[in-house]
Enzyme design. Sequence first.
Site, PDB file in Angstrom:
ATOM      1  N   ASP A 118      36.973  17.869  20.879  1.00 21.31           N
ATOM      2  CA  ASP A 118      37.472  19.123  20.466  1.00 21.31           C
ATOM      3  C   ASP A 118      39.021  18.420  18.864  1.00 21.31           C
ATOM      4  O   ASP A 118      39.704  18.279  19.752  1.00 21.31           O
ATOM      5  CB  ASP A 118      37.906  19.949  21.022  1.00 21.31           C
ATOM      6  CG  ASP A 118      38.279  21.282  20.712  1.00 21.31           C
ATOM      7  OD1 ASP A 118      38.402  21.395  19.333  1.00 21.31           O
ATOM      8  OD2 ASP A 118      39.134  22.134  20.974  1.00 21.31           O
ATOM      9  N   LYS A 123      41.888  25.937  10.676  1.00 24.51           N
ATOM     10  CA  LYS A 123      42.974  26.047  10.951  1.00 24.51           C
ATOM     11  C   LYS A 123      43.312  24.699   9.934  1.00 24.51           C
ATOM     12  O   LYS A 123      44.528  24.766   9.703  1.00 24.51           O
ATOM     13  CB  LYS A 123      43.463  25.037  12.771  1.00 24.51           C
ATOM     14  CG  LYS A 123      44.301  26.015  14.035  1.00 24.51           C
ATOM     15  CD  LYS A 123      42.832  26.080  15.133  1.00 24.51           C
ATOM     16  CE  LYS A 123      42.978  27.366  15.926  1.00 24.51           C
ATOM     17  NZ  LYS A 123      42.699  27.057  16.709  1.00 24.51           N
ATOM     18  N   TRP A 167      42.345  25.203  25.495  1.00 23.06           N
ATOM     19  CA  TRP A 167      41.599  24.793  25.276  1.00 23.06           C
ATOM     20  C   TRP A 167      40.295  23.807  26.059  1.00 23.06           C
ATOM     21  O   TRP A 167      38.643  24.414  26.217  1.00 23.06           O
ATOM     22  CB  TRP A 167      41.338  24.947  23.924  1.00 23.06           C
ATOM     23  CG  TRP A 167      42.272  25.749  23.289  1.00 23.06           C
ATOM     24  CD1 TRP A 167      43.181  25.237  22.262  1.00 23.06           C
ATOM     25  CD2 TRP A 167      41.949  26.944  22.643  1.00 23.06           C
ATOM     26  NE1 TRP A 167      43.526  26.942  21.488  1.00 23.06           N
ATOM     27  CE2 TRP A 167      42.320  27.499  22.053  1.00 23.06           C
ATOM     28  CE3 TRP A 167      40.276  27.866  23.018  1.00 23.06           C
ATOM     29  CZ2 TRP A 167      42.431  28.836  21.178  1.00 23.06           C
ATOM     30  CZ3 TRP A 167      40.187  28.954  22.634  1.00 23.06           C
ATOM     31  CH2 TRP A 167      41.066  29.643  21.477  1.00 23.06           C
TER      32      TRP A 167
HETATM   33  C1  LIG Z   1      41.491  27.110  17.936  1.00 25.75           C
HETATM   34  C2  LIG Z   1      41.153  26.629  18.766  1.00 25.75           C
HETATM   35  C3  LIG Z   1      40.019  26.732  19.766  1.00 25.75           C
HETATM   36  C4  LIG Z   1      39.056  27.560  19.248  1.00 25.75           C
HETATM   37  O1  LIG Z   1      38.653  27.931  18.164  1.00 25.75           O
HETATM   38  P1  LIG Z   1      37.842  29.833  17.695  1.00 25.75           P
HETATM   39  O2  LIG Z   1      37.213  29.521  16.417  1.00 25.75           O
HETATM   40  O3  LIG Z   1      38.071  30.397  17.875  1.00 25.75           O
HETATM   41  O4  LIG Z   1      35.956  29.637  18.923  1.00 25.75           O
HETATM   42  C5  LIG Z   1      39.432  25.150  19.979  1.00 25.75           C
HETATM   43  N1  LIG Z   1      39.505  24.188  20.138  1.00 25.75           N
HETATM   44  C6  LIG Z   1      41.294  24.208  19.783  1.00 25.75           C
HETATM   45  C7  LIG Z   1      41.854  22.721  20.322  1.00 25.75           C
HETATM   46  C8  LIG Z   1      42.128  25.228  18.970  1.00 25.75           C
HETATM   47  O5  LIG Z   1      42.709  24.918  18.156  1.00 25.75           O
END
Ligand SMILES: *Cc1c(COP(=O)(O)O)cnc(C)c1O
Length: 357
Positions: free
Chosen positions: A168, A192, A101
């Site tokens: 993030d 998540k 990511w």
């Molecule tokens: C799942 C995830 C993403 C991507 O998310 P999307 O909503 O599918 O674009 C980005 N960063 C992290 C840390 C993730 O776990």
Amino acid sequence: MQRAYNFNAGPSAMPLEVLQEAQAEFLNYAGTGMSVIEMSHRSAEYAALHAETKALLRELMQIPDDYEIMFIQGGGSTQFLMTAANFHTQKYAAYVNTGVWAKKAMAEGKFFGEVYEAASSADKNHSYIPDSFNIKDGTSYVHLTANNTIYGTEYKSFPKFDVPVICDMSSDILSRKVDVKNFDLIYAGAQKNLGPAGVVIVIAKKAFLATARQELPTMLKYATFAANDSLYNTPPVFAIYMVNKTLHWIKEQGGVDAIAQNNAAKAKLIYDVIDGSGGFYKGHAVKEARSLMNITFNLATPELEKDFVAQGKAAGFVGIGGHRLVGGCRASAYNAVPLEACAALADFMKKYQREHE
Ligand SMILES: *Cc1c(COP(=O)(O)O)cnc(C)c1O
């Protein structure tokens, strides 16, 4: 009712109470005779829900008043782009490369100028979190990934920088206490830890927002969302509604500290099995960087891992295969995964070892 032991990495388990409440009021929200997805996003009922969701987030995360809370669509992946579009305004942007990511975020940064790695854990297949960082003069911001969903590592404490910090938190938001003041912008896709896919929570310092690039299309500017209370266009009302319910649930559990304690107990059940297995299970992350959200491990061979996942599935465990890019096994124990599910998985792992050693 038969519920799976859900260890999916995302979208992932939601609290049962939240799903039941949503089900019960799906046809008639707050006595309106309508579903929440059938009403205007300008209605008084929706306005109250929208405002309450922000207030709950502010309360649970102790977000200071000089931070804006926004609801944006496009997933975490669009935030890779938006953060760079708005804030990569100097010569460089720095990224800490702790996995897939982080790298994807860096790739978007390149559209707006030069980027570089302030640190990287690539030399050891992202099994650790770097602790020394190189920041060049003329750096717009440093971008961190709080929890590395695919490799199963997370920052136990966050480093300090002299440049703005963008983080993030897609896979660990509200799983533990963080001091929002140490970040200039935090983003997290909901799917998540907070709700269904479709909304990203963005928490940004107002003074940082004021430094953003102005010449951008309307929907790429944070200013559009900030100035219009995330109601410039139709927000993802159902996703926000589910986030609202999840935030109430977190509060009822005792807030972020209680959630964090439970998460530590849950992850310990599984890491203890890995550590006590005499090498039958090998954890991917070094102990100091182990994620409480995504527990990654390997068995002796890919064939054995495949069998473990298949037998696990037959025994009711969903989502325990590793990410398609890295293989192995992964159990994602997000906030809504109950302790009992982790205890059951720990028992299954012990039994599997006894039968296959
Ligand atoms: C799942 C995830 C993403 C991507 O998310 P999307 O909503 O599918 O674009 C980005 N960063 C992290 C840390 C993730 O776990």
